[in-house]
Design a protein around this motif. Sequence first.
Motif, short mmCIF file in Angstrom:
data_model
loop_
_atom_site.label_atom_id
_atom_site.label_comp_id
_atom_site.label_asym_id
_atom_site.label_seq_id
_atom_site.Cartn_x
_atom_site.Cartn_y
_atom_site.Cartn_z
N ARG A 1 1.08 -1.31 -0.02
CA ARG A 1 -0.21 0.06 0.04
C ARG A 1 0.97 1.09 -0.06
O ARG A 1 0.41 2.16 -0.54
CB ARG A 1 -0.89 0.13 1.19
CG ARG A 1 -2.10 -1.06 1.16
CD ARG A 1 -2.82 -0.98 2.37
NE ARG A 1 -4.03 -2.00 2.58
CZ ARG A 1 -4.66 -2.16 3.59
NH1 ARG A 1 -4.57 -1.22 4.55
NH2 ARG A 1 -5.53 -3.16 3.34
N GLU A 2 2.17 1.24 0.57
CA GLU A 2 2.84 2.40 0.76
C GLU A 2 3.40 2.86 -0.58
O GLU A 2 3.69 3.87 -0.79
CB GLU A 2 4.19 2.07 1.43
CG GLU A 2 3.99 1.89 3.00
CD GLU A 2 5.10 1.24 3.67
OE1 GLU A 2 6.29 1.97 3.46
OE2 GLU A 2 5.22 0.27 4.68
N TYR A 3 3.46 1.89 -1.62
CA TYR A 3 3.91 2.27 -2.97
C TYR A 3 2.95 2.46 -4.15
O TYR A 3 3.26 2.73 -5.20
CB TYR A 3 4.88 1.09 -3.20
CG TYR A 3 5.77 0.59 -2.35
CD1 TYR A 3 6.61 1.70 -1.71
CD2 TYR A 3 5.93 -0.41 -1.80
CE1 TYR A 3 7.59 1.55 -0.65
CE2 TYR A 3 6.73 -0.97 -0.58
CZ TYR A 3 7.69 -0.05 -0.10
OH TYR A 3 8.35 -0.30 0.91
N LEU A 4 1.45 2.65 -3.60
CA LEU A 4 0.29 2.60 -4.59
C LEU A 4 -0.23 3.94 -4.29
O LEU A 4 -0.15 4.59 -3.11
CB LEU A 4 -0.56 1.27 -4.46
CG LEU A 4 -0.16 0.13 -4.45
CD1 LEU A 4 -1.31 -0.86 -4.28
CD2 LEU A 4 0.66 -0.26 -5.84
N PRO A 5 -0.90 4.41 -5.36
CA PRO A 5 -2.00 5.50 -4.70
C PRO A 5 -2.87 5.11 -3.86
O PRO A 5 -3.41 3.80 -4.05
CB PRO A 5 -2.52 5.91 -5.95
CG PRO A 5 -1.95 5.15 -7.28
CD PRO A 5 -1.23 4.10 -6.52
N LYS A 6 -3.36 5.85 -2.98
CA LYS A 6 -4.50 5.18 -2.01
C LYS A 6 -5.59 5.02 -3.01
O LYS A 6 -6.25 5.98 -3.79
CB LYS A 6 -4.83 6.26 -0.90
CG LYS A 6 -3.98 6.57 0.04
CD LYS A 6 -4.12 7.30 1.09
CE LYS A 6 -3.28 7.83 2.51
NZ LYS A 6 -2.11 8.75 1.77
N TYR A 7 -6.29 4.11 -2.53
CA TYR A 7 -7.61 3.74 -3.11
C TYR A 7 -9.06 4.05 -2.37
O TYR A 7 -9.18 3.58 -1.42
CB TYR A 7 -7.38 2.14 -3.62
CG TYR A 7 -8.69 1.37 -4.36
CD1 TYR A 7 -9.01 1.79 -5.53
CD2 TYR A 7 -9.37 0.59 -3.37
CE1 TYR A 7 -10.32 1.26 -5.87
CE2 TYR A 7 -10.45 -0.13 -3.82
CZ TYR A 7 -10.85 0.10 -5.35
OH TYR A 7 -11.96 -0.56 -5.99
N PHE A 8 -10.01 4.45 -3.01
CA PHE A 8 -11.25 5.04 -2.32
C PHE A 8 -12.34 4.29 -3.06
O PHE A 8 -13.38 4.84 -3.12
CB PHE A 8 -11.39 6.42 -2.32
CG PHE A 8 -10.25 7.14 -1.74
CD1 PHE A 8 -9.98 7.21 -0.26
CD2 PHE A 8 -9.28 7.71 -2.40
CE1 PHE A 8 -9.04 7.75 0.34
CE2 PHE A 8 -8.17 8.32 -1.77
CZ PHE A 8 -7.99 8.57 -0.28
#
Length: 362
Positions: free
Chosen positions: A49-56
Motif C-alpha cells: 500500500r505504501e507504494y500505490l496511490p491510496k484507493y477509495f
Amino acid sequence: NASLLGILQHPDGTVLKQLQPPPRGPREQDFYNKVYDSDCCDSILLELREYLPKYFGVWSPPTAPNDTYLKLEDVTRKFNKPCIMDVKIGQKSYDPYASAEKIQQQVSKYPLMEEIGFLVLGMRVYHVSSDSYETQNQHYGRSLTKETVKDGISKFFHNGYCLRKDAIAASIQKIEKILEWFEGQEQLNFYASSLLFVYEGSCQATTVRLSDVTLAEKRGVPKGLLAGGDILEYNNNIHVINSTENGKIDASVSKGLSKFYALHKKAYSKRHHSQLSLKVENLEQHNVWKSSTCITQEHLNGNVIPQLEKVFCHMPAEIKESANVEVRMIDFAHVFPSNTKDEGYIYGLKNLITVLRNILDN
C-alpha cells in the motif's frame, strides 16, 4: 495539462480512472480491492500500500451508472509545479496469457524492453527559465536506445537551468524500497505496470497548505479551496465525500459533474491507454475542476509569508525531504498471482537504478 487515459481530477483531491474493458478493468479493480481490503492481514500486501496511490473504491457518474471509475489518490496534488514521468517496468509488457498477436504487437512497439527492462511512456517537465512545461509522449520513450536512454531519462530531471540531483537521489531511494518489496514477495507478478515519478519543479522550496481559515480569509480565498477540511463545496453544485472514508464512495454528485462527464466521455474513450497526457484541463467555467488547493508564497501578501515560513521551518527534515519526490506504482490491469519472484520487474528496477546512478555520477 492533461493525464493518463480517462484520468479526471476530482475537487476532493482524488483522480478518477475509467475502468478498462474486461478482462483488464475488472482485474485492476480486483487488485486494488485485494490490497486495500479492510480485513487484509497479509504483511506483504499491507506494505505494498505504501507504494500505490491510496484507493477509495469505485465511482460512477449519476448520468452513466454503467461507467465505472476507480477513485484514487492524486499523487501530484501536493505539488505546485509537478514534474511527472510514467515509466513502464519489466522485461515483457505482455502477460502470460497474451495471444501471439498481442505478444508480436507489444514486442514490436519496443523491441528493447527485454534488454533495458523499462520504457518511458511520457513525461512533463517544468522549465523554470520559461515558466512552462515541456511534454514528451510515448514516441519519445520508444526512440531511446541503450546508448541514449541515460540522456533520455536525465531530460526529466533537467529544469532548463540545472540537473535536479536532489530529485534523482530521492527517486533512487524510493525505487530501492520498492525493489526490496519485490525481492521479498512471491505471490504477484506485474506486467505492463508503471512507476509514476513526481517531483516539485517550482523554485519555491515547498508549497505550504493553508489550514488556518483566518489566513485564507485575509486573502479572500474561496472557502472551497481550503485544504484544512476534507469536504469541499463548490457553489453547492458538488458533494464530495470525506476523503478519509475508505471504500464505498457516495455517488451523489450533481448536474455540474454529470455535464462534465457527458462532455468529456467522447474525448477520453478515444484516447489510447498508454498515452501520457497529464491532468485534465482546468475547466474554470465549470467551477468544479480546480487544479490545486495549494497556495504558494508568491501568491501571498507580505504579512502572511512570515507565518508560513514559521510553519515550514519547524517541519522535521524528513517531511521536507519526502514532500519533494513521489514514486508510486500504477496501472494494474495485468497483475497475476504467482509463486515465484517477479524477475522481469526486478530486472527493470535494477537497471533503472543503474541508469539513475550513472546520471548522478556524471
